[in-house]
Design a protein around this motif. Sequence first.
Motif, mmCIF file in Angstrom:
data_model
loop_
_atom_site.group_PDB
_atom_site.id
_atom_site.type_symbol
_atom_site.label_atom_id
_atom_site.label_comp_id
_atom_site.label_asym_id
_atom_site.label_seq_id
_atom_site.Cartn_x
_atom_site.Cartn_y
_atom_site.Cartn_z
ATOM 1 N N LEU A 104 -15.647 -3.059 5.464
ATOM 2 C CA LEU A 104 -14.380 -3.283 6.151
ATOM 3 C C LEU A 104 -13.792 -2.002 6.727
ATOM 4 N N GLY A 105 -13.944 -0.879 6.041
ATOM 5 C CA GLY A 105 -13.416 0.374 6.561
ATOM 6 C C GLY A 105 -14.013 0.756 7.895
ATOM 7 N N LEU A 106 -15.256 0.379 8.125
ATOM 8 C CA LEU A 106 -15.911 0.620 9.421
ATOM 9 C C LEU A 106 -15.478 -0.405 10.454
ATOM 10 N N SER A 107 -15.643 -1.685 10.145
ATOM 11 C CA SER A 107 -15.371 -2.722 11.144
ATOM 12 C C SER A 107 -13.906 -2.738 11.568
ATOM 13 N N ASP A 127 -11.195 -6.175 -4.702
ATOM 14 C CA ASP A 127 -11.747 -4.835 -4.527
ATOM 15 C C ASP A 127 -10.722 -3.940 -3.833
ATOM 16 N N ARG A 128 -11.149 -2.983 -3.034
ATOM 17 C CA ARG A 128 -10.267 -2.005 -2.392
ATOM 18 C C ARG A 128 -9.776 -2.467 -1.021
ATOM 19 N N THR A 129 -9.853 -3.742 -0.725
ATOM 20 C CA THR A 129 -9.492 -4.231 0.605
ATOM 21 C C THR A 129 -8.088 -3.803 1.022
ATOM 22 N N ALA A 130 -7.096 -3.999 0.174
ATOM 23 C CA ALA A 130 -5.709 -3.665 0.531
ATOM 24 C C ALA A 130 -5.571 -2.172 0.817
ATOM 25 N N GLN A 131 -6.199 -1.334 0.031
ATOM 26 C CA GLN A 131 -6.130 0.107 0.242
ATOM 27 C C GLN A 131 -6.802 0.509 1.553
ATOM 28 N N ALA A 138 -2.713 3.833 8.765
ATOM 29 C CA ALA A 138 -2.201 5.203 8.881
ATOM 30 C C ALA A 138 -2.926 5.984 9.966
ATOM 31 N N GLU A 139 -4.197 5.680 10.198
ATOM 32 C CA GLU A 139 -4.964 6.365 11.231
ATOM 33 C C GLU A 139 -4.660 5.831 12.627
ATOM 34 N N PHE A 140 -4.166 4.601 12.721
ATOM 35 C CA PHE A 140 -3.865 3.973 14.012
ATOM 36 C C PHE A 140 -2.422 3.462 13.989
ATOM 37 N N PRO A 141 -1.445 4.363 13.937
ATOM 38 C CA PRO A 141 -0.044 3.930 13.790
ATOM 39 C C PRO A 141 0.492 3.163 14.993
ATOM 40 N N ASP A 142 -0.167 3.279 16.147
ATOM 41 C CA ASP A 142 0.310 2.577 17.334
ATOM 42 C C ASP A 142 -0.271 1.177 17.468
ATOM 43 N N ARG A 143 -1.091 0.769 16.512
ATOM 44 C CA ARG A 143 -1.676 -0.571 16.535
ATOM 45 C C ARG A 143 -0.999 -1.457 15.485
ATOM 46 N N GLN A 144 -0.930 -2.732 15.788
ATOM 47 C CA GLN A 144 -0.362 -3.690 14.844
ATOM 48 C C GLN A 144 -1.454 -4.254 13.940
ATOM 49 N N ILE A 145 -1.140 -4.382 12.664
ATOM 50 C CA ILE A 145 -2.008 -5.113 11.740
ATOM 51 C C ILE A 145 -1.154 -6.167 11.051
ATOM 52 N N SER A 146 -1.525 -7.420 11.248
ATOM 53 C CA SER A 146 -0.843 -8.538 10.597
ATOM 54 C C SER A 146 -1.715 -9.001 9.443
ATOM 55 N N ILE A 147 -1.197 -8.895 8.229
ATOM 56 C CA ILE A 147 -1.983 -9.214 7.036
ATOM 57 C C ILE A 147 -1.382 -10.417 6.327
ATOM 58 N N ARG A 148 -2.229 -11.322 5.926
ATOM 59 C CA ARG A 148 -1.809 -12.430 5.073
ATOM 60 C C ARG A 148 -2.839 -12.573 3.969
#
Length: 379
Positions: A104-107, A127-131, A138-148
């Motif tokens: 997930l960290g790559l994709s 696992d570490r998904t949330a982290q 934090a690396e892409f602060p100008d992008r939106q991430i919607s999490i559910r």
Amino acid sequence: MDPIQDGEPCRGFGSHKPLVPYCHWYGNVYGCSYPNYYGPRESLRGLAADLSHKSPLSVCNVKNYRKAPESFRRLFRRTVRSTHAGVAPKVIALTAARNEDWVLGLSLRVSLSYCDAVVITDHGSTDRTAQIIREAQAEFPDRQISIRRTDDQEWMEMDVRQEMLDRGRQLGGTHFVIVDADEVPTGNLFPDLRKLALKPTRGCFVSLPMIATYHAPNVFRWDGPWGDTNQIPWAFGDSAALRWKVSDAYQLHRRTPYKAVNDGLMFAGKSFGGLFHLQFVNKSRLQSKAVWYKMIETLRYPGKRSPADLNQIYDWTLHEDGDTQIYDVPESWWAPYRRKGWLQYFTPEAVSWQHHEVRKLVAEHGLEIFSGLNLHGIV
């Protein structure tokens, strides 16, 4: 007003004539009149504007559109695009994840590099998904991430995909890419991913060749169903008529929304790259995933398919014979991700979550209920 269904008469301000083969009749769609023939560009532009703005109907959702001459279809697609010239496109990735910290960290970083937003459903990850999501944000602060996050015990795939699409629409998405957590476009496409994602017209989807890294990241398989005919639907232009949620209770294995029309492969052949499907990178992971799906179908849809049928459906990815053709992955397909340092988030040797789930299902339900299934020695 409800979307117009394929083959139904147009319903708008007293219109009763159906859309007939070759789209000969355009008249009186939502109160607008058009010539009863392939009219001038002005009439076609008016029709495109009417369909795209006043109606949830997309030209790609009209059944007989595909029977029309190619010259008409090209003109109509150009007209629809020009009608939307004032609307800023927005590309949104739809990603479902469950215990995918091995990739997930790559994709996710790849998606954030070319999409305006990423919609994620975390299906009960432990696992570490949330982290990983927090670090990528934090690396892409100008992008939106919607999490559910959902902790539903059952994997209701169609419900999850519909809910992600609904969230993406709320964020203003005009184009969507379907990015399962274990999928990454080959790096040679990296500079052009946004442009490619904006290619599909309203209501239509485009596909990429599937690149199956076969039991190792540096080789891929290309033969038979692994070759020219194996493609993965990747991006679609949104239309209000598209949906995943339907009355059918079957909740597995539908990649594209209902009503989406296939606009075909963006390119073909093993030399051009495509979409890495990384489930194949580890044989043990592949076996565990196949067994887990067979068990889930057995429990959720008893009697729908025989054990022999389930073995045939899910074990095809494990078949090897004398015609197996393996090729080296070109350096350019991994190079951009290596330069950015993103391959540190890719650990294909990690044990899959399905491996543990398979053993858990046997402990809960016993082996007898899974009699006839090839469990590949996992239990």
